[in-house]
Design an enzyme around this catalytic site. Structure first.
Site, mmCIF file in Angstrom:
data_model
loop_
_atom_site.group_PDB
_atom_site.id
_atom_site.type_symbol
_atom_site.label_atom_id
_atom_site.label_comp_id
_atom_site.label_asym_id
_atom_site.label_seq_id
_atom_site.Cartn_x
_atom_site.Cartn_y
_atom_site.Cartn_z
ATOM 1 C CB CYS A 132 -0.954 0.003 1.172
ATOM 2 S SG CYS A 132 -0.150 -0.301 2.728
ATOM 3 C CG HIS A 191 -4.230 0.779 4.142
ATOM 4 N ND1 HIS A 191 -3.667 0.056 3.126
ATOM 5 C CD2 HIS A 191 -5.248 1.480 3.569
ATOM 6 C CE1 HIS A 191 -4.305 0.297 1.999
ATOM 7 N NE2 HIS A 191 -5.274 1.184 2.236
ATOM 8 C CG ASP A 205 -6.940 2.928 -0.134
ATOM 9 O OD1 ASP A 205 -5.810 2.806 -0.665
ATOM 10 O OD2 ASP A 205 -7.340 2.214 0.795
#
Lengths: 315, 664
Positions: free
Chosen positions: B408, B452, B468
């Site tokens: 991520c 994350h 995201d």
């Protein structure tokens, strides 16, 4: 009303016996009573003391007064088990082996200076004491009824001795010490005539049938739960306190009860008291509490027992 | 101690002492430097060998030399002897050496006390439930060793059982002291400052690979318990550090200006929840976006990051409310927007060039540009992996055009970079996404592998909007969990694996238990204590009241134990009771009544029975001292003797005994 002395009848011959013995071995009534209690409890007796304080005389005396058949074995370092037990010899007339019984086949055996013999010979004697029978060459021969051993032992610091190991000390119900006589008793001893002749002139106080009956009676002396609890408390204390290298075994507890019963019989009671336990404790317990070869004087055995007694409250 | 020579320890006692010492040492071993652990183990082996071969212990000068050398080594290793680790290292060392000079009982007792202390020091490293349970076992073993020190011949199993019983008997007292002992603010165990190294968690900087490292950790980051229904999985964005500054390699936090008022107005659906944050030694808290209230322990930064007033060094609980629908930053200050456009000059030229060409293509439509970026990720077959390849200097270029494999943080970083290059204010937000609902106690557990990173872009009409990029590539990461997002065969942290269902169930139960432990035992702070005691009915509990109640209850408890202990003794024989009464009566007997000798101290005659004295002996002693009642005493003794030892216990006899003793 409560009957406080049921066994007055059995007290008479025993009291007479103690009185007679006290006339020969002077100032040692307590030891004579202990020896007698040991015999009544069907145990064996170990007398540990210096030579010449009357060990042998005491054994002679008991045999005489109790009307027992007596044998003496003088232990030496070159003695063999066969010298005690006996040996089979070929008999030409019958064409077979015939057993010639050794000196152990007697009612009262005096094993004199037992720690002079080698361990092998000692253990032959001790086995016979435990089993009350002898096995040689495949045949088992029962020793006479009322078989009783009085062993004497020199203090083990003396030269040429093999101290009895703990396991064998345990075979003796009691260990007593005679100790030197006090001044008055010694003066009387020196003034009096020869002890051997005096013993020879004594009459037995018991008939051969009376002794087993008395032993039966001793075994039937009542022991209450309270007293058993006391014995347990004493034994437990020796097992947990750091003062004792080894604790008392269950066999020692049984021995304490048996000796206390006999002592109560000598006292003319039908039940045993804590006092009886306390009276026999120095002779019954102390030699089981000490390591082998730990020769202590009579006083210090008493002191060890006293400290044990005073450490354990009566339950 | 001259003169009082103590008996030497038996081999059995020494063996138990070594076992107790090992029980105290072994759990500490993982926290010690390896060389010290090995050295200590060697000392124990040496001691055991000496015991085995019945050899004498080493001379004192040798021990002194060894201690001096090892102390020096510890001082050199840590560069100090102060602080948690060096002190405990030193303590362990001296403790091990002490076993080499335990000769007498006194040394043994010292060793046992030290062992207790050493067990307690484990709390400086871990206060978990497992650790506490293990310590209980260790303490049981040490107590058994103490029992054997006192009772040579006690059996091992019996000693262990007795130790366990003793500890169980102490438990109510412990509970009472725990509940009522006035608390101070702070952790149950104050820790020296070096105690927090090695805590895992997010950091104030992010570089490629830093979050995928966390992706391998099962450790719990925090737990959350919602008062109502929890929000959907895809809304669980736990906001942590906001990273605005980029130096070409790593992203870092900007200087933040925290305040305690909300920079936006709260509106929309709200979620109320309580977060129990594990210590991470960093000054921030976590909240779902965006917090609608600021807990008393925290402040809110200009980038909406929830900050703690002090680094979180003990487990922290706070209640908070979040509004997922807030649009914040509609009138963002130009300074912040300028920061959100900052890029290091001359880095990642290929990405920059692509961003500029897209801008030229699209024009001023920011939304279209964002969509184009996300589409780029999808079209170019980027893959999501926990083990991305190492990247060089122009990491964004390499990721976007060459490797195309990342976790991520790679996606978030490249996305924010591209946005900035295209002139859209953007920043990286790190935190946790998701969480796992524990069905046993209904709390949401967020673990480190749920760490994350995502992006936030600023748009004129909408303010700051979360984008995201990971969700664009692997939606299942956001909608489900990490395991479903990673390709098959990728090594997952153990607890993130979907198989072993029964294990999961077990883990949920265990975690619920651990959570209770944290909340109620470790988290029992002054407020909780006050709350709890008020619930129990104590009005306005303060420390004086607590102390008084504690002392009183401890007294009651101990008295209860004493009564129980007395009551459980065997029922006493009535004859013995009467006999004891006689002893007490004689003890009290005033000398005046006996012989008219004038007043003397009560009991001065020594007429009480010695505890070991038999009935006859006692009667004779009394008869001698008090001849006037000799006959009566003898008779009483005879009756008692008959009752207790004669085996003829009768009601009449007992009556007579009691009567005669009363009349005496």
């Amino acid at each position: 009303m409560l009957s406080l002395s049921k066994s007055a009848d059995s007290k008479a011959p025993l009291a007479e016996l103690i009185h007679q013995a006290g006339g020969i071995i002077l100032g040692k009534e307590r030891q004579i009573r202990l020896a007698l209690a040991c015999l009544l409890a069907r145990g064996h007796l170990l007398i540990e003391d210096l030579p010449g304080v009357g060990k042998t005389t005491l054994a002679h005396l008991l045999a005489r007064l109790l009307g027992m058949q007596f044998q003496r074995i003088q232990f030496t370092s070159d003695m063999l088990p066969a010298d005690i037990i006996g040996v089979s010899v070929f008999d030409r007339a019958s064409g077979g082996f015939v057993f010639h019984p050794g000196p152990i086949f007697a009612q009262l055996v005096l094993a004199d200076e037992v720690n002079r013999a080698t361990p092998k010979t000692q253990s032959a004697l001790l086995e016979a004491m435990e089993e009350r029978q002898v096995t040689t060459e495949g045949a088992t021969r029962v020793l006479p009824a009322g078989f009783f051993v009085i062993a004497t032992q020199n203090p083990s610091q003396q030269i040429g001795t093999f101290p009895l190991p703990e396991s064998q000390l345990d075979r003796f119900l009691m260990r007593i010490m005679l100790g030197y006589p006090d001044r008055a008793a010694e003066r009387e001893l020196l003034r009096g005539s020869d002890r051997r002749e005096m013993i020879a002139s004594l009459k037995p106080c018991l008939t051969p049938e009376e002794l087993p009956a008395l032993q039966m009676k001793a075994a039937r002396i009542h022991v209450s739960d309270a007293l058993i609890e006391y014995v347990q408390a004493l034994v437990a204390h020796t097992r947990t306190s750091p003062d004792y290298p080894v604790g008392l075994s269950p066999r020692a507890a049984l021995a304490l009860l048996a000796a206390a019963r006999a002592w109560a019989l000598l006292e003319g009671r039908s039940h045993a008291l804590p006092e009886d336990i306390q009276a026999v404790l120095p002779s019954v317990a102390v030699h089981r509490l000490q390591a082998a070869g730990d020769a202590v004087g009579y006083r210090s055995a008493e002191a060890i027992a006293a400290s044990l007694i005073e450490a354990v409250p009566l339950p | 101690m001259a003169g009082t020579k103590q008996p030497p320890l038996s081999a059995r006692q020494s063996l138990w002492l070594i076992a107790a010492a090992l029980a105290a040492f072994l759990p500490l071993a993982p926290y010690l430097p390896q060389w010290l652990g090995i050295m200590t183990a060697l000392v124990f082996i040496w001691r055991s060998a000496l015991l085995w071969r019945r050899s004498p212990l080493p001379p004192r000068w040798l021990l002194l030399l060894a201690v001096a050398a090892a102390t020096l080594a510890i001082a050199i290793y840590y560069r100090t002897l102060l602080g948690r680790s060096p002190s405990i290292a030193l303590l362990v060392l001296l403790f091990a050496m002490k076993t080499l000079e335990t000769r007498a009982a006194r040394d043994g007792f010292a060793l046992v006390l030290l062992a207790y202390f050493l067990v307690m020091t484990q709390f400086l490293f871990s206060q978990s439930l497992v650790n506490a349970a293990a310590m209980l076992l260790e303490v049981t073993l040490i107590t058994a060793a103490l029992l054997i020190m006192n009772h040579q011949r006690q059996g091992g199993v019996r000693a262990l059982r007795q130790a366990a019983v003793m500890l169980a008997q102490a438990a109510p007292l412990m509970l009472l002291l725990f509940v009522l002992f006035p608390r101070v603010n702070g952790p149950l165990w104050g820790l020296p400052s070096d105690a927090y190294s090695g805590l895992t968690g997010l950091s104030e900087t992010m570089r490629p690979g830093s979050i995928s490292q966390l992706g391998r950790s099962d450790a719990i980051a925090f737990r959350a318990r919602f008062t109502g229904r929890p929000p959907a999985q895809r809304l669980l964005y736990w906001r942590g550090p906001v990273l605005t500054r980029f130096d070409g390699g790593s992203w870092s936090m900007d200087r933040v200006f925290p305040r305690n008022t909300l920079p936006y107005s709260a509106a929309g659906t709200a979620f109320d929840y309580t977060v129990t944050l594990e210590p991470h030694n960093k000054p921030w808290l976590f909240a779902l976006e965006l917090p609608g209230s600021i807990p008393p322990e925290g402040l809110l930064a200009a980038d909406y990051q929830l900050l703690a007033k002090v680094p979180v060094r003990s487990r922290l609980r706070y209640d908070i409310r979040s509004y997922p629908g807030i649009s914040a930053g509609l009138d963002e200050s130009p300074a912040i927007l300028r920061q959100a456009l900052q890029l290091p000059p001359r880095s990642n030229p290929r990405a920059r060039a692509m961003a500029l060409s897209w801008r030229a293509d699209i024009g001023i439509d920011d939304e279209a540009l964002i969509q184009r970026m996300l589409a780029y990720y999808r079209r170019q077959l980027f893959s999501y992996t926990l083990s991305p390849p190492l990247l060089g200097e122009d990491s964004i270029d390499e990721f976007l055009f060459d490797s195309r494999r990342g976790f991520c943080e790679h996606f978030a970083a490249s996305f924010v970079f591209m946005m900035r290059a295209a002139g859209i204010p953007a920043r990286v937000v790190t935190g946790y996404q998701g969480g796992e609902m524990n069905p046993v106690d209904g709390s949401l557990i967020v673990r480190q592998f749920e760490a994350h990173a995502w992006g936030e872009v600023w748009q004129k009409e909408r303010g700051w909007v979360r984008v995201d990029p990971t969700a664009a590539i692997v939606p299942s990461r956001i909608e489900a969990n990490l395991a479903s997002a990673l390709p098959q065969g990728e090594p997952l942290p153990f607890l993130a694996r979907p198989d072993f269902l029964w294990l999961h169930d077990l883990r949920y139960r265990w975690d619920a238990l651990a959570n209770t432990w944290n909340q109620w035992v470790l988290g029992y702070n002054p407020e909780r204590q006050r709350e709890f005691l008020a619930n129990l009915g104590m009005r306005s509990p303060d420390w004086q009241k607590m102390t008084i109640t504690m002392t009183a209850l401890c007294g009651v408890l101990l008295a209860g134990f004493a009564i129980w202990a007395l009551g459980s003794r065997r029922k006493i024989d009535p004859a013995l009771a009467a006999w004891n009464r006689l002893s007490r009566k004689l003890e009290r007997l005033g000398p005046r009544r006996v012989g008219g000798l004038g007043p003397r101290r009560v009991g001065g005659l020594g007429l009480a029975r010695f505890p070991w004295e038999g009935p006859r002996a006692y009667a004779e002693r009394i008869a001698e001292k008090l001849p006037m009642i000799a006959a009566e005493i003898r008779l009483i003794a005879a009756i008692y003797e008959e009752l207790r030892y004669g085996g003829a216990a009768s009601r009449e006899g007992l009556k007579e005994l009691n009567m005669r003793i009363r009349r005496l």
